[in-house]
Design a protein around this motif. Structure first.
Motif, PDB file in Angstrom:
ATOM      1  N   THR A 234       0.832  -1.200   0.000  1.00 54.25           N
ATOM      2  CA  THR A 234       0.000   0.000   0.000  1.00 54.25           C
ATOM      3  C   THR A 234       0.868   1.252   0.000  1.00 54.25           C
ATOM      4  O   THR A 234       1.984   1.267   0.528  1.00 54.25           O
ATOM      5  N   SER A 236      -0.138   5.339   0.939  1.00 53.99           N
ATOM      6  CA  SER A 236      -1.255   6.132   1.446  1.00 53.99           C
ATOM      7  C   SER A 236      -0.757   7.467   1.972  1.00 53.99           C
ATOM      8  O   SER A 236       0.428   7.650   2.264  1.00 53.99           O
ATOM      9  N   GLU A 276       6.846   5.294   7.443  1.00 52.90           N
ATOM     10  CA  GLU A 276       5.925   6.424   7.428  1.00 52.90           C
ATOM     11  C   GLU A 276       6.664   7.719   7.731  1.00 52.90           C
ATOM     12  O   GLU A 276       7.506   7.766   8.621  1.00 52.90           O
ATOM     13  N   ARG A 344     -10.467   0.822   8.475  1.00 54.98           N
ATOM     14  CA  ARG A 344     -10.221   0.898   7.033  1.00 54.98           C
ATOM     15  C   ARG A 344     -11.432   0.333   6.281  1.00 54.98           C
ATOM     16  O   ARG A 344     -12.014  -0.687   6.679  1.00 54.98           O
ATOM     17  N   ARG A 371      -7.351   9.099   5.982  1.00 61.05           N
ATOM     18  CA  ARG A 371      -6.360   8.532   5.070  1.00 61.05           C
ATOM     19  C   ARG A 371      -7.002   8.060   3.764  1.00 61.05           C
ATOM     20  O   ARG A 371      -8.093   7.480   3.767  1.00 61.05           O
ATOM     21  N   GLY A 373      -5.785   5.656   0.534  1.00 62.52           N
ATOM     22  CA  GLY A 373      -4.711   4.732   0.197  1.00 62.52           C
ATOM     23  C   GLY A 373      -4.983   3.931  -1.057  1.00 62.52           C
ATOM     24  O   GLY A 373      -6.132   3.784  -1.500  1.00 62.52           O
ATOM     25  N   ARG A 375      -3.936   0.138  -2.783  1.00 65.10           N
ATOM     26  CA  ARG A 375      -3.439  -1.186  -2.418  1.00 65.10           C
ATOM     27  C   ARG A 375      -3.192  -2.006  -3.681  1.00 65.10           C
ATOM     28  O   ARG A 375      -4.061  -2.071  -4.563  1.00 65.10           O
TER      29      ARG A 375
END
Length: 382
Positions: A234, A236, A276, A344, A371, A373, A375
């Motif tokens: 992922t 994001s 991150e 999520r 968020r 994102g 994937r």
């Protein structure tokens, strides 16, 4: 002028009552329609006696505050129409409406709506024990205002998030009615969007009555899917708004970007490891006034972290618990570790939305993050 103002206020109150009457009427009309279709529904009403739990010396002035509340809830008994129902032993899914009167001018009143899951831990014909976990939104009538309510250091904005946990004991009285006893905790906080925000925890004892549209059902049993052990990746980005402290009225937008790998272990569990980066502009004024910073220096406020965690799947929803360590943190203003609770939801196979709460020291809310994102799945080998 004053009589006209009073008349306007009375008219506003009547309009509000009128609207709520039709909302409640529509709510119970929907329940009646569902009941006719033989959907396993449970309607509950409960009285809640609460007590504010003093979790910090800064809120000792709220010790002894004992709110009273009323709850209305609607639960749906899962029957196995989705594979995840049997994974969790056919839990109940519900929506709850709770109103509290704190009997304290500092706090006033609150109303909250939350979605929850109720999972059995002990079940017999006449009685059962379950645990319930839910989250949603709450509105407080009174919040921090330095001009008129400066001692309310727990709730700083009208709109807050709520997390509810409780244990329930239910005893069947007949085929249609049951008695419910429960003990739990309600937590209210805005996640640092506005300050002061110590949050408030309310311990509750509940006594209620449940009504069943019908109680018996035949659970469906589906075949387990073949093991896949899917690996995905992922990318994001998140954003959130926070206030630095009580005296700084500015709001700051905190951003992050993350890369991660996710390994699915089984239909329930997925592990995550990632990298991150964070940019938090609220650290700039803090750094400039920090006596620990050497004169003439300006440590970088950017941060890079390694994180890992676990995601629990509940149908399409994923509930993640993660821990991160700041590998790069020139300006050391907080703990070297952070925690995140995140929900999520996939919009498509490759795009998802998420919302989460980032914390330091397990209990110190840093920010609520939103968020987006993407994937990507590893292709299966031929």
């Amino acid at each position: 002028m004053l009589p006209i103002l009073c008349q306007e206020i009375e008219m506003s109150k009547k309009r509000l009552i009128f609207r709520w009457y039709f909302i409640v009427l529509g709510y119970f009309s929907c329940l009646a329609a569902y009941a006719q279709e033989r959907t396993p529904l449970i309607i509950g009403v409960a009285y809640q006696a609460g007590s504010v739990l003093v979790h910090s010396p800064k809120i000792r002035h709220l010790q002894g505050v004992k709110p009273n509340g009323v709850e209305i809830n609607l639960q749906y008994q899962t029957t196995g129409t989705k594979f995840w129902h049997q994974l969790y032993k056919y839990p109940r899914i519900g929506i709850s409406f709770i109103a509290f009167d704190y009997q304290e001018p500092i706090l006033g009143k609150s109303v909250a709506a939350s979605i929850y899951i109720n999972k059995f831990v002990y079940h017999r014909v006449q009685d059962q024990l379950s645990v319930r976990l839910g989250s949603g939104l709450a509105y407080f009538s009174n919040h921090f205002d330095w001009r008129v309510n400066a001692t309310n250091n727990v709730i700083s904005a009208p709109l807050n998030a709520v997390i509810q946990f409780r244990a329930e004991y239910e005893r069947m009285l007949s085929q249609k009615f049951s008695l419910v006893l429960a003990a739990g905790i309600n937590h209210y906080s805005n996640g640092g969007n506005a300050k002061p925000n110590l949050g408030i925890n309310i311990g509750t004892l509940s006594l209620g009555l449940n009504y069943y549209s019908h109680r018996s059902f035949e659970p469906l049993i589906q075949a387990w899917p073949p093991p896949e052990n899917k690996l995905s990746f992922t990318i994001s980005s998140s954003a959130g708004i926070k206030q630095r402290n009580d005296f700084d009225t500015l709001t700051y937008t905190v951003k992050s970007i993350a890369l991660s790998a996710m390994q699915q272990l089984n239909p329930k569990s997925t592990l995550l490891v990632g990298l991150e980066g964070f940019y938090d502009p609220s650290l700039l004024p803090r750094r400039n006034w920090d006596p620990r910073v050497k004169p003439g220096t300006s440590p970088d406020i950017k941060r890079v972290a390694l994180n890992f965690g676990h995601e629990l799947a509940l149908g399409k929803l994923g509930f993640g618990t993660y821990v991160g360590w700041y590998a790069y943190r020139p300006y050391k203003s907080d703990a070297p570790f952070y925690q995140r609770l995140e929900t999520r939801y996939p919009l498509t196979r490759n795009i998802y939305l998420a919302a989460g709460l980032k914390l330091h020291d397990l209990i110190k809310a840093d920010i609520i993050e939103y968020r987006l994102g993407f994937r990507f799945w590893r292709k299966n080998r031929p």
